[in-house]
Design a protein around this motif. Structure first.
Motif, mmCIF file in Angstrom:
data_model
loop_
_atom_site.group_PDB
_atom_site.id
_atom_site.type_symbol
_atom_site.label_atom_id
_atom_site.label_comp_id
_atom_site.label_asym_id
_atom_site.label_seq_id
_atom_site.Cartn_x
_atom_site.Cartn_y
_atom_site.Cartn_z
ATOM 1 N N HIS A 12 24.481 -12.762 -81.160
ATOM 2 C CA HIS A 12 23.842 -14.067 -80.937
ATOM 3 C C HIS A 12 23.765 -14.405 -79.438
ATOM 4 C CE1 HIS A 12 23.044 -15.626 -84.985
ATOM 5 N NE2 HIS A 12 24.082 -14.891 -85.363
ATOM 6 N N THR B 116 18.539 -12.849 -81.822
ATOM 7 C CA THR B 116 18.996 -12.873 -83.209
ATOM 8 C C THR B 116 18.788 -14.245 -83.821
ATOM 9 O OG1 THR B 116 20.600 -11.087 -83.084
ATOM 10 C CG2 THR B 116 21.233 -12.988 -84.387
ATOM 11 N N ASP C 100 19.863 -16.454 -87.525
ATOM 12 C CA ASP C 100 20.342 -16.593 -88.898
ATOM 13 C C ASP C 100 19.301 -17.455 -89.591
ATOM 14 O OD1 ASP C 100 22.610 -15.167 -88.278
ATOM 15 O OD2 ASP C 100 23.866 -16.939 -87.977
ATOM 16 N N GLU D 64 25.202 -9.316 -94.225
ATOM 17 C CA GLU D 64 24.715 -10.645 -93.863
ATOM 18 C C GLU D 64 23.218 -10.720 -94.148
ATOM 19 O OE1 GLU D 64 25.709 -12.025 -89.944
ATOM 20 O OE2 GLU D 64 27.858 -11.792 -90.270
ATOM 21 N N TRP E 99 21.218 -12.992 -94.181
ATOM 22 C CA TRP E 99 20.489 -14.006 -93.405
ATOM 23 C C TRP E 99 20.298 -13.647 -91.932
ATOM 24 C CZ3 TRP E 99 25.395 -14.594 -95.587
ATOM 25 C CH2 TRP E 99 26.457 -14.450 -94.677
ATOM 26 N N HIS E 100 20.986 -12.613 -91.457
ATOM 27 C CA HIS E 100 21.027 -12.321 -90.011
ATOM 28 C C HIS E 100 19.974 -11.260 -89.637
ATOM 29 C CE1 HIS E 100 23.547 -11.649 -86.182
ATOM 30 N NE2 HIS E 100 22.679 -10.657 -86.169
HETATM 31 ZN ZN LIG Z 1 24.233 -14.184 -87.369
#
Ligand SMILES: [Zn+2]
Length: 295
Positions: free
Chosen positions: A210, A215, A217, A262, A264-265
């Protein structure tokens, strides 16, 4: 007595010449034999007796993502994990997981720009801040983490707009996070879950992707949301690469990325690279090792 000397000298001369001729024949004969051996194909017996390590080297070299400078590490890792096949040995070592997490760490090469890698072996300094722009409300949910790298943001907008046409609503909840923000986040997780658990889902400060600004989310950053079962996730899996984004921590690659799945990432790497990673089903660790670091 005087007459004897010429005869002795003659005998000595003949002997010296003889020794010379014999030596010549002996060595040249040897050389000729060597040549015949070299010119001949090695016999089957020689191939069968080839040391095991040599066979391993041959097999490793045939693999797709073989990196010459990693050879010793491949062989060492293979010794520790004889159950793994060569593809897997290459995959693991290229992703650095023959090293303990957070050991053998190096500074991320910030000249890589949008291809910058940050993981448990590549870190950013505490004062590294990428180029950033502020995201529009339309693309953003969380007012706290709305800064993003301009190139990544441009393509993020393109992706969100395209999804909207398919009836899918996407928005960012967390893009750029500074070193200090990550420091606080990580330490909060350590306080609540312990260091070992925190390390599986949160990055230590300086090691968070991040901090690159590349990046995002999307829609959530919590496993409780079951994002993997949503139609938004299904759309992203199918389409995100077309806009230059990859699912950075996939489910079956946790042992390579060092992070829990993850859904969502997403990480911006550019359209060509994203397409390659999508089509070849590799992690960014593997891509970076072979195509960027291997120069
Ligand atoms: Zn993330």
């Amino acid at each position: 007595m005087k007459k004897v000397w010429p005869i002795v000298l003659l005998i000595i001369s003949v002997l010296i010449i003889l020794v010379g001729i014999l030596t010549y024949i002996f060595f040249m004969g040897d050389k000729k034999m060597d040549n015949t051996t070299i010119n001949n194909e090695p016999t089957k017996e020689i191939i069968d007796n080839k040391p095991k390590e040599e066979n391993n080297v041959d097999q490793l070299k045939k693999e797709n993502y073989f990196i010459a400078k990693n050879l010793d590490r491949y062989l060492n890792y293979l010794k520790k994990h004889p159950e793994k096949d060569m593809t897997e040995i290459i995959r693991c070592v290229n992703a650095n997981i023959d090293y303990e997490f957070y050991t053998n760490t190096v500074n991320s090469n910030t000249d890589d720009d949008i291809l910058l890698i940050v993981n448990k072996y590549h870190r950013l300094s505490s004062n590294y801040v990428p180029k950033l722009v502020e995201m529009d409300d339309k693309y953003n949910y969380n007012k706290g983490y709305r800064m993003m790298h301009p190139t990544a943001y441009e393509h993020f907008k393109e992706m969100v707009d395209a999804a909207k046409k398919d009836g899918i609503v996407l928005y960012n909840v967390s893009a750029y996070r500074s070193y200090d923000t990550q420091y606080d986040l990580y330490n909060e997780y350590v306080k609540n879950h312990g260091k070992e658990a925190a390390d599986t889902f949160s990055a230590r400060p300086g090691y968070s992707e991040h901090q690159t600004g590349l990046t995002t989310d999307i829609n959530t950053s919590s496993s409780k949301a079951n994002f993997e079962n949503s139609k938004e996730y299904a759309w992203l899996i199918e389409n995100s690469y077309k806009y230059g984004f990859i699912l950075r921590y996939p489910k079956d690659k946790e042992y390579l990325t060092g992070y829990k799945y993850e859904p969502w990432h997403y990480r911006y790497v550019g359209k060509d690279v994203a397409k390659y990673i999508y089509e070849n089903d590799i992690t960014y660790e593997e891509y970076y090792a072979y195509f960027i670091d291997n120069k």
